[in-house]
Design a protein around this motif. Structure first.
Motif, short mmCIF file in Angstrom:
data_model
loop_
_atom_site.label_atom_id
_atom_site.label_comp_id
_atom_site.label_asym_id
_atom_site.label_seq_id
_atom_site.Cartn_x
_atom_site.Cartn_y
_atom_site.Cartn_z
N ALA A 68 0.82 -1.21 0.00
CA ALA A 68 0.00 0.00 0.00
C ALA A 68 0.86 1.26 0.00
N TYR A 97 -6.09 -0.94 -0.62
CA TYR A 97 -6.35 -0.44 0.73
C TYR A 97 -7.43 -1.27 1.44
N ILE A 149 -9.44 3.57 6.99
CA ILE A 149 -9.37 3.16 5.59
C ILE A 149 -10.76 2.89 5.04
#
Length: 291
Positions: A65, A76, A109
């Motif tokens: 990532a 993600y 996230i």
């Protein structure tokens, strides 16, 4: 053991292909395989082994990532999943501060992912992160923060449930109301706790009637025990006994259908609680239920 052997063989193959395939694909495969191996160790109650493998999977997911633009949401999403799995291991090992930190990272996230258009399943993932953070905050004796989290979780999943009426979203909504009831009871708000818990019961009863699945029956049993606990806190022993008895009936059905260790533990727990409350209430309970 056969599953672990298969995953270890897959890991060996992926490692040997590092120079032959794209690095990004290799890293993704490595992280996924390590995560699955950790899942198997977790299933076998080897939490330390699961934690070690999930930590390795997370380190790879973080590395991948770090080299990607924020708009690469699939990468993600996988990172959030790795964070959650490791958080689950810490949670089950009793390291709840570490678990909460990981859950909150996953939550950040998933909030970003859910804000993007056409992200299928993102709302369910976001609900799960909010729910896990809420339950961990409850264990850490931070109920007011937990209530904020679970109320946000309910706000996320309610529109999804109205729109899709899917089994998953409805189950999430029921679980959310159930956890809210537990938290409200912990803060002394028993009236609102019962309202939330009855909303959970209504959803899980409907799901149990539709499918009769073991999962829906287990959710319903949990609901009944939680309502019984709330009535017990109110010293209403007759209602507490009535709901423990309902939980016992459901647990008997599950145990008869599965015979697994968890179902038998739930059955023994319900038997103990019914016995205790019968003693306290003198064995009297004239409450009936309309289905």
């Amino acid at each position: 053991e056969r599953a672990l052997d298969a995953y270890e063989m897959s890991l060996s193959i992926v490692n040997s292909l590092k120079s032959e395939v794209g690095r990004a694909t290799t890293l993704s495969n490595l992280s996924a395989i390590l995560g699955k191996m950790g899942d198997v160790h977790r299933y076998l109650f080897d939490l330390e082994g699961a934690l070690a493998l999930h930590a390795r999977a997370l380190s790879i997911a973080e590395y991948r990532a770090s080299g990607m633009p924020a708009r690469n949401w699939p990468v993600y999403q996988k990172l959030a999943l790795s964070l959650t799995k490791l958080g689950n291991d810490y949670h089950d090992l009793g390291h709840n501060d570490e678990a909460l930190s990981l859950y909150k990272r996953a939550l950040e996230i998933r909030e970003d992912v859910a804000s993007q258009p056409n992200r299928s399943g993102a709302d369910i993932d976001l609900f799960c992160s909010l729910y896990k953070a809420a339950t961990t905050l409850r264990i850490l004796n931070r109920p007011h923060e937990a209530i904020t989290m679970i109320e946000r979780a309910i706000e996320v999943i309610e529109p999804v449930t109205r729109e899709t009426k899917s089994v998953m979203s409805r189950r999430c909504l029921g679980i959310g109301f159930g956890e809210l009831g537990v938290l409200l009871r912990a803060t002394g708000n028993t009236e609102d706790a019962l309202l939330a818990q009855n909303q959970s019961v209504a959803i899980h009863q409907e799901l149990a009637e539709e499918s009769g699945s073991i999962t829906s029956l287990h959710d319903l049993s949990v609901d009944y025990r939680r309502i019984a606990d709330t009535y017990g806190q109110l010293d209403d022993l007759e209602y507490a006994l009535a709901y423990y008895t309902k939980a016992l009936e459901v647990d008997e059905t599950i145990a008869n259908n599965t015979g697994n260790a968890e179902a038998l533990r739930d059955l023994v727990s319900s038997l103990d609680r019914v016995g205790n409350f019968r003693e306290q209430s003198g064995g009297l309970c004239d409450i009936t239920f309309d289905g």
